[in-house]
Design a protein around this motif. Structure first.
Motif, mmCIF file in Angstrom:
data_model
loop_
_atom_site.group_PDB
_atom_site.id
_atom_site.type_symbol
_atom_site.label_atom_id
_atom_site.label_comp_id
_atom_site.label_asym_id
_atom_site.label_seq_id
_atom_site.Cartn_x
_atom_site.Cartn_y
_atom_site.Cartn_z
ATOM 1 N N MET A 56 0.905 -1.109 0.120
ATOM 2 C CA MET A 56 0.197 0.018 -0.051
ATOM 3 C C MET A 56 0.897 1.061 -0.048
ATOM 4 S SD MET A 56 -2.962 -1.198 2.577
ATOM 5 C CE MET A 56 -3.494 0.416 3.137
ATOM 6 N N ARG A 57 2.109 1.083 0.199
ATOM 7 C CA ARG A 57 2.983 2.313 0.217
ATOM 8 C C ARG A 57 3.219 3.003 -1.242
ATOM 9 N NH1 ARG A 57 7.385 -0.624 3.971
ATOM 10 N NH2 ARG A 57 5.892 -1.518 5.573
ATOM 11 N N ASN A 58 2.997 4.333 -1.138
ATOM 12 C CA ASN A 58 3.369 5.092 -2.441
ATOM 13 C C ASN A 58 4.828 5.445 -2.330
ATOM 14 O OD1 ASN A 58 3.351 6.645 -4.543
ATOM 15 N ND2 ASN A 58 2.148 8.426 -3.976
ATOM 16 N N THR A 59 5.760 4.505 -2.601
ATOM 17 C CA THR A 59 7.321 4.843 -2.516
ATOM 18 C C THR A 59 7.646 5.824 -3.152
ATOM 19 O OG1 THR A 59 7.918 2.811 -3.529
ATOM 20 C CG2 THR A 59 7.487 2.677 -1.368
ATOM 21 N N SER A 60 7.137 6.213 -4.294
ATOM 22 C CA SER A 60 7.494 7.287 -5.397
ATOM 23 C C SER A 60 6.996 8.605 -5.154
ATOM 24 C CB SER A 60 7.038 6.828 -6.833
ATOM 25 O OG SER A 60 5.727 6.888 -7.010
ATOM 26 N N ALA A 66 9.600 11.994 2.404
ATOM 27 C CA ALA A 66 9.953 13.116 3.283
ATOM 28 C C ALA A 66 9.899 12.451 4.824
ATOM 29 C CB ALA A 66 8.849 14.246 3.191
ATOM 30 N N LEU A 67 9.419 11.249 4.778
ATOM 31 C CA LEU A 67 9.560 10.457 5.904
ATOM 32 C C LEU A 67 10.867 10.003 6.460
ATOM 33 C CD1 LEU A 67 6.389 7.841 5.495
ATOM 34 C CD2 LEU A 67 6.373 10.249 6.717
ATOM 35 N N GLY A 68 10.953 9.983 7.811
ATOM 36 C CA GLY A 68 12.579 9.591 8.001
ATOM 37 C C GLY A 68 13.040 8.157 7.844
ATOM 38 N N GLU A 69 14.202 7.726 7.989
ATOM 39 C CA GLU A 69 14.598 6.647 7.740
ATOM 40 C C GLU A 69 13.741 5.556 8.625
ATOM 41 O OE1 GLU A 69 17.046 5.039 5.661
ATOM 42 O OE2 GLU A 69 16.386 6.920 4.639
ATOM 43 N N SER A 84 -3.450 7.242 7.478
ATOM 44 C CA SER A 84 -4.673 8.009 7.636
ATOM 45 C C SER A 84 -4.223 9.492 8.168
ATOM 46 C CB SER A 84 -5.325 7.410 9.114
ATOM 47 O OG SER A 84 -4.346 7.392 10.190
ATOM 48 N N GLY A 85 -3.080 9.878 8.413
ATOM 49 C CA GLY A 85 -2.659 11.434 8.458
ATOM 50 C C GLY A 85 -2.205 11.878 7.101
ATOM 51 N N ASP A 86 -2.163 11.210 5.925
ATOM 52 C CA ASP A 86 -1.739 11.789 4.793
ATOM 53 C C ASP A 86 -1.995 10.539 3.838
ATOM 54 O OD1 ASP A 86 -0.410 12.974 2.494
ATOM 55 O OD2 ASP A 86 1.492 13.021 3.201
ATOM 56 N N ALA A 87 -3.086 10.936 2.945
ATOM 57 C CA ALA A 87 -3.603 9.890 2.120
ATOM 58 C C ALA A 87 -2.401 9.949 0.781
ATOM 59 C CB ALA A 87 -4.820 10.179 1.578
ATOM 60 N N MET A 88 -1.768 10.677 0.759
ATOM 61 C CA MET A 88 -0.718 10.717 -0.385
ATOM 62 C C MET A 88 0.207 9.576 -0.166
ATOM 63 S SD MET A 88 -2.063 12.737 -2.477
ATOM 64 C CE MET A 88 -0.780 12.800 -3.711
ATOM 65 N N LEU A 89 0.532 8.923 1.018
ATOM 66 C CA LEU A 89 1.197 7.919 1.196
ATOM 67 C C LEU A 89 0.569 6.652 0.638
ATOM 68 C CD1 LEU A 89 2.453 8.609 4.827
ATOM 69 C CD2 LEU A 89 3.699 8.630 2.942
#
Length: 122
Positions: A56-60, A66-69, A84-89
């Motif tokens: 489910m991760r939008n890795t592109s 912007a998420l940390g390591e 749930s905090g950022d649907a763009m993920l």
């Protein structure tokens, strides 16, 4: 009439391809813009049960980059909170059929797409 729910954003090229494929295959669908109607945490948790967080991760996307390591070691619950905090993920599109998430993204071959998204008469 039964319908597939397609979660995504209108300007996403992959979402456009998916919706065209659904039309071409005479599959009814309802498009839900996740920017305007973000899915609830409960919905996302149900999707994770069906699909897992990795798929489910939008890795592109910029939100993911912007998420940390520390994202590499996150639990499912942490991913659910992030989604749930950022649907763009969320990878797009995400397909829900009969209340269950059945497919995310649109790279599967046509046989898999038809199996996951087509309605069978009973």
């Amino acid at each position: 009439m039964k319908s597939i729910l397609v979660y995504g954003i209108p300007n996403c090229g992959t979402c456009k391809k998916a919706m065209q494929w659904l039309k071409d295959n005479d599959i009814n669908y309802e498009f839900i813009n996740t920017k305007e109607n973000a899915p609830s945490k409960e919905m996302i948790a149900d999707w994770v049960k069906s699909l897992g967080t990795k798929s489910m991760r939008n890795t592109s996307g910029m939100s993911y980059r912007a998420l940390g390591e520390e994202k590499k070691t996150w639990s499912d619950e942490q991913w659910i909170d992030a989604f749930s905090g950022d649907a763009m993920l969320l990878k797009r599109p995400l397909f829900v059929k009969d209340g269950e998430a059945v497919l995310v993204g649109f790279r599967a071959n046509d046989t898999v797409k038809r199996e996951k998204l087509s309605w069978t008469s009973t």
